[in-house]
Design a protein around this motif. Structure first.
Motif, PDB file in Angstrom:
ATOM      1  N   THR A 138       0.815  -1.217   0.000  1.00  0.00           N
ATOM      2  CA  THR A 138       0.000   0.000   0.000  1.00  0.00           C
ATOM      3  C   THR A 138       0.847   1.265   0.000  1.00  0.00           C
ATOM      4  O   THR A 138       0.529   2.221  -0.698  1.00  0.00           O
ATOM      5  CB  THR A 138      -0.962  -0.003   1.208  1.00  0.00           C
ATOM      6  N   ARG A 139       1.916   1.267   0.756  1.00  0.00           N
ATOM      7  CA  ARG A 139       2.742   2.486   0.859  1.00  0.00           C
ATOM      8  C   ARG A 139       4.051   2.393   0.077  1.00  0.00           C
ATOM      9  O   ARG A 139       4.960   3.179   0.306  1.00  0.00           O
ATOM     10  CB  ARG A 139       3.010   2.802   2.325  1.00  0.00           C
ATOM     11  N   SER A 144       2.555   4.586  -4.712  1.00  0.00           N
ATOM     12  CA  SER A 144       2.314   6.017  -4.478  1.00  0.00           C
ATOM     13  C   SER A 144       2.445   6.803  -5.776  1.00  0.00           C
ATOM     14  O   SER A 144       1.622   7.674  -6.081  1.00  0.00           O
ATOM     15  CB  SER A 144       3.287   6.562  -3.433  1.00  0.00           C
ATOM     16  N   ARG A 154       0.012  10.172   1.990  1.00  0.00           N
ATOM     17  CA  ARG A 154       0.195   8.759   2.298  1.00  0.00           C
ATOM     18  C   ARG A 154      -1.096   8.012   1.993  1.00  0.00           C
ATOM     19  O   ARG A 154      -2.179   8.420   2.419  1.00  0.00           O
ATOM     20  CB  ARG A 154       0.544   8.550   3.775  1.00  0.00           C
TER      21      ARG A 154
END
Length: 186
Positions: A138-139, A144, A154
């Motif tokens: 996800t990060r 991103s 974020r």
């Protein structure tokens, strides 16, 4: 409208949805309400990105790259297909104001998560199937970048949104023993 408690206790994650999806106008209307989440200093530290069509495929490719998989691998194919499980994914983004004198980053993230949760409740109440999904990538910087996130943004995950299947029935959800999670200090 249902009372808040009824909406909260009726909410269930819907992991398999149909190809129906809310339009942008409906999503903006629901966001107007969800944006009323507690927000210290009125920073509005959140934004939502709707991913439809090919954007979901680009997300799948970014997840595969973030995982370090070869695109031809069976595991890569499975991972790349995950964003295709719903017709619209709503990327939940915390937008941080760095070094704010009154509102630390964690509190800004909490506000963004509050908006996301209220949005999921509102989508459920409107009759849509919704599931908040995250994952180990996800990060990741590649994920991103795929979303076009800025330096102080974020990703918190995605709401997978679509129609509820015709035969969908909400299961009774065990909430656990709330009393065991509650304490008081005198």
């Amino acid at each position: 409208m249902r009372p808040v408690r009824a909406a909260v206790t009726a909410r269930r994650s819907v992991s398999k949805v149909t190809g129906d999806a809310p339009g942008d106008a409906e999503l903006v209307e629901l966001l107007e309400a969800a944006g009323r989440a507690a927000d210290h200093a009125g920073l509005r530290p959140w934004r939502i990105i709707a991913l439809r069509g090919a954007a979901r495929e680009r997300l799948g490719a970014a997840l595969v790259e973030a995982a370090g998989l070869e695109p031809a691998d069976r595991a890569a194919e499975k991972l790349a297909g995950k964003p295709l499980r719903a017709p619209v994914l709503l990327a939940l983004v915390a937008v941080r104001t760095p070094d704010h004198e009154k509102v630390p980053a964690w509190e800004q993230d909490a506000t963004a998560a509050g908006v996301a949760h209220l949005l999921s409740l509102l989508l459920d109440e409107a009759g849509w199937g919704v599931m908040w999904r995250t994952g180990p990538h996800t990060r990741h910087p590649t994920v991103s970048a795929m979303h076009g996130l800025g330096e102080h943004e974020r990703l918190l995950g995605w709401l997978y949104v679509g129609g509820r299947p015709e035969r969908w029935r909400p299961e009774r959800r065990r909430t656990g023993d709330a009393a065991s999670r509650f304490t008081t200090l005198d």
